[in-house]
Write an enzyme that holds these catalytic residues in place. Sequence first.
Site, mmCIF file in Angstrom:
data_model
loop_
_atom_site.group_PDB
_atom_site.id
_atom_site.type_symbol
_atom_site.label_atom_id
_atom_site.label_comp_id
_atom_site.label_asym_id
_atom_site.label_seq_id
_atom_site.Cartn_x
_atom_site.Cartn_y
_atom_site.Cartn_z
ATOM 1 N N LYS A 16 -10.769 1.367 -16.241
ATOM 2 C CA LYS A 16 -11.535 0.111 -15.412
ATOM 3 C C LYS A 16 -12.032 -0.616 -16.731
ATOM 4 O O LYS A 16 -12.080 -1.861 -16.497
ATOM 5 C CB LYS A 16 -12.620 0.450 -14.768
ATOM 6 C CG LYS A 16 -12.218 1.051 -13.298
ATOM 7 C CD LYS A 16 -11.153 0.180 -12.420
ATOM 8 C CE LYS A 16 -10.781 0.647 -11.113
ATOM 9 N NZ LYS A 16 -9.801 -0.027 -10.310
ATOM 10 N N ASN A 52 -5.585 -4.622 -6.506
ATOM 11 C CA ASN A 52 -6.706 -4.102 -6.129
ATOM 12 C C ASN A 52 -6.616 -2.604 -6.116
ATOM 13 O O ASN A 52 -7.428 -1.918 -6.094
ATOM 14 C CB ASN A 52 -7.067 -4.524 -4.896
ATOM 15 C CG ASN A 52 -8.157 -3.748 -4.093
ATOM 16 O OD1 ASN A 52 -9.169 -3.728 -4.439
ATOM 17 N ND2 ASN A 52 -7.748 -3.054 -3.154
ATOM 18 N N VAL A 97 -19.077 1.134 -3.546
ATOM 19 C CA VAL A 97 -18.528 0.534 -2.311
ATOM 20 C C VAL A 97 -18.537 1.717 -1.045
ATOM 21 O O VAL A 97 -18.065 2.667 -1.237
ATOM 22 C CB VAL A 97 -17.469 -0.099 -2.182
ATOM 23 C CG1 VAL A 97 -16.834 -0.737 -1.058
ATOM 24 C CG2 VAL A 97 -17.305 -0.919 -3.510
ATOM 25 N N TYR A 114 -26.128 10.159 -3.778
ATOM 26 C CA TYR A 114 -26.151 8.589 -3.255
ATOM 27 C C TYR A 114 -27.255 8.057 -3.403
ATOM 28 O O TYR A 114 -27.422 6.811 -3.840
ATOM 29 C CB TYR A 114 -26.035 8.762 -1.775
ATOM 30 C CG TYR A 114 -26.021 7.533 -0.947
ATOM 31 C CD1 TYR A 114 -24.671 7.061 -0.459
ATOM 32 C CD2 TYR A 114 -27.204 6.837 -0.603
ATOM 33 C CE1 TYR A 114 -24.528 6.012 0.377
ATOM 34 C CE2 TYR A 114 -27.042 5.779 0.295
ATOM 35 C CZ TYR A 114 -25.810 5.037 0.731
ATOM 36 O OH TYR A 114 -25.637 4.050 1.208
ATOM 37 N N ASP A 141 0.641 -1.261 0.003
ATOM 38 C CA ASP A 141 0.176 0.063 0.113
ATOM 39 C C ASP A 141 0.730 1.240 0.065
ATOM 40 O O ASP A 141 1.901 1.195 0.746
ATOM 41 C CB ASP A 141 -0.723 -0.107 1.278
ATOM 42 C CG ASP A 141 -2.194 0.732 1.044
ATOM 43 O OD1 ASP A 141 -3.192 0.159 0.956
ATOM 44 O OD2 ASP A 141 -1.827 2.097 0.917
ATOM 45 N N ASP A 175 4.204 2.356 -4.334
ATOM 46 C CA ASP A 175 3.788 2.834 -5.305
ATOM 47 C C ASP A 175 3.530 2.060 -6.408
ATOM 48 O O ASP A 175 4.695 1.517 -7.145
ATOM 49 C CB ASP A 175 4.413 4.206 -5.956
ATOM 50 C CG ASP A 175 3.875 4.916 -6.977
ATOM 51 O OD1 ASP A 175 2.932 4.379 -7.433
ATOM 52 O OD2 ASP A 175 4.568 5.977 -7.269
ATOM 53 N N VAL A 176 2.287 1.517 -6.768
ATOM 54 C CA VAL A 176 2.293 0.422 -7.898
ATOM 55 C C VAL A 176 2.553 1.063 -9.274
ATOM 56 O O VAL A 176 2.607 0.257 -10.186
ATOM 57 C CB VAL A 176 0.724 -0.056 -7.860
ATOM 58 C CG1 VAL A 176 0.207 -0.699 -6.589
ATOM 59 C CG2 VAL A 176 -0.247 1.198 -8.084
ATOM 60 N N SER A 213 -14.406 -2.337 -12.089
ATOM 61 C CA SER A 213 -15.711 -1.502 -11.309
ATOM 62 C C SER A 213 -16.980 -1.554 -12.452
ATOM 63 O O SER A 213 -16.534 -1.946 -13.443
ATOM 64 C CB SER A 213 -15.236 -0.099 -11.288
ATOM 65 O OG SER A 213 -16.380 0.937 -11.185
ATOM 66 N N TYR A 245 -11.345 7.387 -15.076
ATOM 67 C CA TYR A 245 -11.612 6.145 -14.441
ATOM 68 C C TYR A 245 -12.260 5.047 -15.023
ATOM 69 O O TYR A 245 -11.830 3.770 -15.167
ATOM 70 C CB TYR A 245 -12.397 6.576 -13.181
ATOM 71 C CG TYR A 245 -12.843 5.278 -12.032
ATOM 72 C CD1 TYR A 245 -11.793 4.881 -11.137
ATOM 73 C CD2 TYR A 245 -14.225 4.702 -12.040
ATOM 74 C CE1 TYR A 245 -11.964 3.803 -10.464
ATOM 75 C CE2 TYR A 245 -14.257 3.830 -10.980
ATOM 76 C CZ TYR A 245 -13.264 3.325 -10.391
ATOM 77 O OH TYR A 245 -13.561 2.406 -9.604
#
Length: 253
Positions: A149, A79, A178, A202, A33, A52-53, A132, A145
């Site tokens: 994805k 993930n 989520v 929401y 992480d 850092d991925v 996602s 995003y």
Amino acid sequence: MTGRVLITAGASGVGRAMAEVFDRDGWQVWVADVDATALAEVPEDWRRTQLDVTDEAAVSVLFSEIGQVWGGLDALCANAGVAGPTAAVEDINLQDWQACVAVNLEGAFLAAKYAAPMMKAAGEGAIVVTSSTAGQYGYPYRAPYAAAKWAVIGLTKTLAMELGPFGVRANVICPGSVEGPRMEGVLAREAEAKGMTRNAVYEGYASGTAMGSFVEGRDVAEMAVFLCSDKARLVSGQVIAVDGFTVNPDPKV
């Protein structure tokens, strides 16, 4: 099957839920992480690495360490992800686009790149990539995003084709909305972009699912553990939504 699992972005949120469920089921857990504070709070018997991925050199070092300590890897949960900007496409600058795509897509690619040789050598393994529902439908005001994805789905299906002959499986989980701090940030930014209240956004997200609900990290985690288990020994190349069934990805409320 239990074994050795690496989870990127595993110290909080969905990744932390994954780590907890793998641990519950007897797996050895290694979390990577970028957040040192979150890493400091994981259980002492989990291995941990600040990472850092998007840094290939650092990813290479991590996998070398995994090889030295564990001697191999049975499962990878790629993930790591970031929400990216919330804005109309013409208002998104290239740097924000690139930063979002780098974590969500390149981070998954690099993890798979270094996991693949270990798993091929062992003749077995499982890779789970977190996408996602944005990767299935797209979402307005979330172009970087959604694009990233979608792309990880193509990446994972390709991994399933390449690695299948070596006994390695690869699947995608597409969570819906989520519950948690990251989603709260998305709700706030989208409310501002659309001129709506946070609660209205929401409710819009929730009403777009057949079950009228957000999901929790544990829901995604249970699916990840299943996909890495012998119960899913012939499940590969699949895209599995954990979302209460999205029937309208952009409800107008």
